[in-house]
Scaffold this motif. Sequence first.
Motif, PDB file in Angstrom:
ATOM      1  N   SER A  60       0.885  -1.196  -0.125  1.00 12.28           N
ATOM      2  CA  SER A  60       0.046   0.068  -0.050  1.00 12.28           C
ATOM      3  C   SER A  60       0.798   1.231   0.185  1.00 12.28           C
ATOM      4  CB  SER A  60      -0.982   0.032   1.136  1.00 12.28           C
ATOM      5  OG  SER A  60      -0.159  -0.249   2.420  1.00 12.28           O
ATOM      6  N   ALA A  61       0.417   2.432   0.819  1.00 11.35           N
ATOM      7  CA  ALA A  61       1.064   3.532   0.796  1.00 11.35           C
ATOM      8  C   ALA A  61       2.613   3.542   1.605  1.00 11.35           C
ATOM      9  CB  ALA A  61       0.476   4.710   1.333  1.00 11.35           C
ATOM     10  N   ALA A  62       3.250   4.406   1.383  1.00 11.96           N
ATOM     11  CA  ALA A  62       4.609   4.536   1.891  1.00 11.96           C
ATOM     12  C   ALA A  62       4.333   4.879   3.370  1.00 11.96           C
ATOM     13  CB  ALA A  62       5.650   5.541   1.064  1.00 11.96           C
ATOM     14  N   LEU A  63       5.308   4.192   4.177  1.00 16.84           N
ATOM     15  CA  LEU A  63       5.343   4.592   5.677  1.00 16.84           C
ATOM     16  C   LEU A  63       6.842   5.117   5.875  1.00 16.84           C
ATOM     17  CD1 LEU A  63       3.378   4.296   8.107  1.00 16.84           C
ATOM     18  CD2 LEU A  63       4.422   2.048   8.545  1.00 16.84           C
ATOM     19  N   TYR A  64       6.587   6.232   6.595  1.00 18.96           N
ATOM     20  CA  TYR A  64       8.053   6.952   7.028  1.00 18.96           C
ATOM     21  C   TYR A  64       8.417   6.601   8.338  1.00 18.96           C
ATOM     22  CZ  TYR A  64       7.073   8.924   2.428  1.00 18.96           C
ATOM     23  OH  TYR A  64       6.953   8.927   1.147  1.00 18.96           O
ATOM     24  N   LYS A  65       9.373   5.891   8.659  1.00 15.86           N
ATOM     25  CA  LYS A  65       9.834   5.470  10.152  1.00 15.86           C
ATOM     26  C   LYS A  65      10.963   6.355  10.487  1.00 15.86           C
ATOM     27  CE  LYS A  65       8.483   0.962   9.084  1.00 15.86           C
ATOM     28  NZ  LYS A  65       8.787  -0.678   9.143  1.00 15.86           N
ATOM     29  N   VAL A  66      10.631   6.951  11.820  1.00 20.80           N
ATOM     30  CA  VAL A  66      11.585   7.721  12.416  1.00 20.80           C
ATOM     31  C   VAL A  66      12.293   6.956  13.519  1.00 20.80           C
ATOM     32  CG1 VAL A  66      12.124   9.900  13.913  1.00 20.80           C
ATOM     33  CG2 VAL A  66      10.119   9.711  12.352  1.00 20.80           C
ATOM     34  N   ARG A  67      13.800   6.756  13.400  1.00 23.94           N
ATOM     35  CA  ARG A  67      14.432   5.875  14.227  1.00 23.94           C
ATOM     36  C   ARG A  67      15.773   7.073  14.742  1.00 23.94           C
ATOM     37  NH1 ARG A  67      15.035   0.352  10.636  1.00 23.94           N
ATOM     38  NH2 ARG A  67      12.795  -0.133  10.713  1.00 23.94           N
ATOM     39  N   VAL A  68      16.032   6.233  15.836  1.00 23.42           N
ATOM     40  CA  VAL A  68      17.150   6.902  16.824  1.00 23.42           C
ATOM     41  C   VAL A  68      18.353   5.823  16.886  1.00 23.42           C
ATOM     42  CG1 VAL A  68      18.011   8.049  18.814  1.00 23.42           C
ATOM     43  CG2 VAL A  68      15.627   8.488  17.864  1.00 23.42           C
ATOM     44  N   GLY A  69      19.601   6.143  16.740  1.00 26.85           N
ATOM     45  CA  GLY A  69      20.518   5.108  16.818  1.00 26.85           C
ATOM     46  C   GLY A  69      21.504   5.366  15.700  1.00 26.85           C
ATOM     47  N   PRO A  70      22.300   4.040  15.564  1.00 30.30           N
ATOM     48  CA  PRO A  70      22.021   2.854  16.139  1.00 30.30           C
ATOM     49  C   PRO A  70      22.431   2.724  17.900  1.00 30.30           C
ATOM     50  CG  PRO A  70      23.894   2.832  14.904  1.00 30.30           C
ATOM     51  CD  PRO A  70      23.457   4.160  14.713  1.00 30.30           C
ATOM     52  N   VAL A  71      21.725   1.695  18.233  1.00 26.18           N
ATOM     53  CA  VAL A  71      22.225   1.470  19.786  1.00 26.18           C
ATOM     54  C   VAL A  71      22.957   0.074  19.759  1.00 26.18           C
ATOM     55  CG1 VAL A  71      20.478   2.606  20.959  1.00 26.18           C
ATOM     56  CG2 VAL A  71      20.243   0.224  20.221  1.00 26.18           C
ATOM     57  N   SER A  72      23.916   0.063  20.690  1.00 25.43           N
ATOM     58  CA  SER A  72      25.025  -0.995  20.508  1.00 25.43           C
ATOM     59  C   SER A  72      24.338  -2.429  21.328  1.00 25.43           C
ATOM     60  CB  SER A  72      26.518  -0.885  20.906  1.00 25.43           C
ATOM     61  OG  SER A  72      26.873   0.176  20.148  1.00 25.43           O
ATOM     62  N   THR A  73      24.039  -2.045  22.586  1.00 27.35           N
ATOM     63  CA  THR A  73      23.556  -3.026  23.369  1.00 27.35           C
ATOM     64  C   THR A  73      22.155  -2.690  24.161  1.00 27.35           C
ATOM     65  OG1 THR A  73      24.382  -1.698  25.367  1.00 27.35           O
ATOM     66  CG2 THR A  73      26.026  -3.254  24.551  1.00 27.35           C
ATOM     67  N   ARG A  74      21.292  -3.694  24.680  1.00 26.92           N
ATOM     68  CA  ARG A  74      20.295  -3.558  25.124  1.00 26.92           C
ATOM     69  C   ARG A  74      20.189  -2.621  26.452  1.00 26.92           C
ATOM     70  NH1 ARG A  74      15.070  -4.779  23.996  1.00 26.92           N
ATOM     71  NH2 ARG A  74      13.795  -4.285  26.142  1.00 26.92           N
ATOM     72  N   SER A  75      21.234  -2.508  27.080  1.00 31.52           N
ATOM     73  CA  SER A  75      21.373  -1.407  28.080  1.00 31.52           C
ATOM     74  C   SER A  75      21.410   0.009  27.443  1.00 31.52           C
ATOM     75  CB  SER A  75      22.812  -1.764  28.906  1.00 31.52           C
ATOM     76  OG  SER A  75      22.918  -0.571  29.895  1.00 31.52           O
ATOM     77  N   ASP A  76      22.105   0.226  26.422  1.00 32.97           N
ATOM     78  CA  ASP A  76      22.390   1.437  25.568  1.00 32.97           C
ATOM     79  C   ASP A  76      20.793   1.769  25.023  1.00 32.97           C
ATOM     80  OD1 ASP A  76      24.778   1.906  26.108  1.00 32.97           O
ATOM     81  OD2 ASP A  76      25.413   0.752  24.051  1.00 32.97           O
ATOM     82  N   ALA A  77      19.972   0.858  24.653  1.00 31.80           N
ATOM     83  CA  ALA A  77      18.716   0.968  24.297  1.00 31.80           C
ATOM     84  C   ALA A  77      17.824   1.327  25.488  1.00 31.80           C
ATOM     85  CB  ALA A  77      18.199  -0.222  23.525  1.00 31.80           C
ATOM     86  N   ASP A  78      17.982   0.858  26.525  1.00 33.49           N
ATOM     87  CA  ASP A  78      17.125   0.980  27.690  1.00 33.49           C
ATOM     88  C   ASP A  78      17.540   2.649  28.177  1.00 33.49           C
ATOM     89  OD1 ASP A  78      16.138  -1.547  27.828  1.00 33.49           O
ATOM     90  OD2 ASP A  78      17.295  -2.172  29.223  1.00 33.49           O
ATOM     91  N   SER A  79      18.568   3.062  28.233  1.00 36.85           N
ATOM     92  CA  SER A  79      19.312   4.389  28.617  1.00 36.85           C
ATOM     93  C   SER A  79      18.624   5.436  27.568  1.00 36.85           C
ATOM     94  CB  SER A  79      20.612   4.379  28.516  1.00 36.85           C
ATOM     95  OG  SER A  79      20.980   3.596  29.743  1.00 36.85           O
ATOM     96  N   LEU A  80      18.358   5.108  26.380  1.00 33.85           N
ATOM     97  CA  LEU A  80      18.017   5.746  25.484  1.00 33.85           C
ATOM     98  C   LEU A  80      16.390   6.125  25.695  1.00 33.85           C
ATOM     99  CD1 LEU A  80      18.577   7.742  23.021  1.00 33.85           C
ATOM    100  CD2 LEU A  80      18.444   5.687  21.395  1.00 33.85           C
ATOM    101  N   SER A  81      15.754   4.699  25.847  1.00 33.77           N
ATOM    102  CA  SER A  81      14.317   4.912  26.108  1.00 33.77           C
ATOM    103  C   SER A  81      13.911   5.759  27.236  1.00 33.77           C
ATOM    104  CB  SER A  81      13.813   3.558  26.314  1.00 33.77           C
ATOM    105  OG  SER A  81      13.814   2.793  25.421  1.00 33.77           O
ATOM    106  N   LEU A  82      14.752   5.845  28.343  1.00 38.09           N
ATOM    107  CA  LEU A  82      14.340   6.523  29.333  1.00 38.09           C
ATOM    108  C   LEU A  82      14.453   8.343  28.984  1.00 38.09           C
ATOM    109  CD1 LEU A  82      16.165   4.872  32.198  1.00 38.09           C
ATOM    110  CD2 LEU A  82      13.621   5.113  31.968  1.00 38.09           C
TER     111      LEU A  82
END
Length: 74
Positions: free
Chosen positions: A37-59
């Motif tokens: 269907s139609a295009a979807l534009y996804k906004v992403r932050v990163g990359p993140v190296s570890t799950r811990s980094d992802a958790d910190s960035l999520s906070l």
Amino acid sequence: YLQVGAFGTRDNAEQMRRRLTSMLQDPVQVREATGASAALYKVRVGPVSTRSDADSLSLKLASLGVDKPILVQD
């Protein structure tokens, strides 16, 4: 990457990218996903190296009003 939004228009995705870029030191990008269907534009932050980094960035994102980012691999 942490996906923080998905939009049907590039303008809305770019608006979010600009807002987050001004508040974060992490790279923020817009990726276009095309499907049946139609295009979807996804906004992403990163990359993140570890799950811990992802958790910190999520906070950090939560403190900026961005709730429930999704951890995605590219």
